[in-house]
Write a protein that holds these residues in place. Structure first.
Motif, PDB file in Angstrom:
ATOM      1  N   GLU A 154       0.510  34.229 -36.946  1.00 25.57           N
ATOM      2  CA  GLU A 154       1.540  34.043 -37.970  1.00 25.57           C
ATOM      3  C   GLU A 154       1.163  32.924 -38.957  1.00 25.57           C
ATOM      4  N   GLU A 171       5.391  42.805 -32.223  1.00 22.56           N
ATOM      5  CA  GLU A 171       6.517  42.175 -31.537  1.00 22.56           C
ATOM      6  C   GLU A 171       6.061  40.849 -30.923  1.00 22.56           C
ATOM      7  N   PRO A 172       6.935  39.821 -30.938  1.00 24.09           N
ATOM      8  CA  PRO A 172       6.562  38.563 -30.284  1.00 24.09           C
ATOM      9  C   PRO A 172       6.220  38.813 -28.814  1.00 24.09           C
ATOM     10  N   GLN A 173       5.162  38.205 -28.358  1.00 20.27           N
ATOM     11  CA  GLN A 173       4.763  38.392 -26.973  1.00 20.27           C
ATOM     12  C   GLN A 173       4.059  37.164 -26.436  1.00 20.27           C
ATOM     13  N   PRO A 181       6.232  32.603 -27.077  1.00 23.55           N
ATOM     14  CA  PRO A 181       5.770  33.894 -27.596  1.00 23.55           C
ATOM     15  C   PRO A 181       5.034  33.726 -28.923  1.00 23.55           C
ATOM     16  N   VAL A 183       3.801  35.520 -32.535  1.00 20.74           N
ATOM     17  CA  VAL A 183       3.993  36.572 -33.525  1.00 20.74           C
ATOM     18  C   VAL A 183       2.647  36.767 -34.205  1.00 20.74           C
TER      19      VAL A 183
END
Length: 191
Positions: A154, A171-173, A181, A183
């Motif tokens: 990000e 998806e944030p993980q 998480p 992005v």
């Protein structure tokens, strides 16, 4: 040696997808020639964009933009280099396939952030290296990239002058070793 300089940089890491399987089936001397050609092409793409190749680790290539000489457009340069790396490997793959050799599919990660740059090591061996979360995150992000894809953190996405239109926001993980998480954005089509 041991003194650090704090810099904002973009780290790039590429990895050959399926390399272990390729190595299982290819004569080691042939594979060494392929790996040498691959590294030469990646090196050219990185240097052409103003980057610094930091190290080769097995089939991975790690480079940095914005160090040792700072640059304001390091994220743009790193993304351009990643695209050039994919393009160069595609040209080589066409040649290799004509010769009956296994093609290399690249997954690439980009991560932007603050790092400590330093000469680290011992009296016998010293290397210029980067330390920081951006370096570790880059390695984790490249794992999300299929052959022909580049995954950007990000902060890298936010640092781009003109973000690419074909990016997919993931998806944030959680990634291995991190508490928060992540992005990320993925560009390119799976090869």
């Amino acid at each position: 040696m041991g003194e650090t300089e704090r810099l904002d940089v973009t780290v790039i890491m590429s990895d050959i997808r399926g390399y272990t399987t390729i190595a299982e089936h290819v004569d080691p001397a042939v594979l060494a020639g392929q790996l040498n050609r691959h590294r030469a092409e990646m090196n050219r793409a990185i240097l052409a964009g103003g980057g610094t190749v930091m190290q080769y680790v097995g089939d991975a290539v790690m480079a940095v933009f914005g160090a040792p000489e700072p640059s304001a457009d390091h994220a743009d340069r790193a993304l351009a280099a990643a695209l050039a790396m994919h393009a160069a490997q595609q040209v080589v793959n066409v040649e290799w396939e004509r010769e009956g050799q296994a093609p290399f599919g690249l997954g690439i990660g980009l991560s932007t952030g603050s790092v400590a740059a330093a000469l680290l090591g011992s009296e016998e061996r010293v290397e210029y290296t980067l330390v920081g979360d951006a370096v570790n995150l880059c390695q984790r992000l490249q794992q999300f990239a299929e052959p022909g894809q580049t995954v950007l953190s990000e902060p890298t996405w936010g640092a781009l002058t003109i973000p690419p239109d074909d990016a997919e926001k993931l998806e944030p993980q959680l990634v291995k070793g991190r508490d928060t998480p992540v992005v990320a954005y993925r560009i390119g089509v799976s090869a």
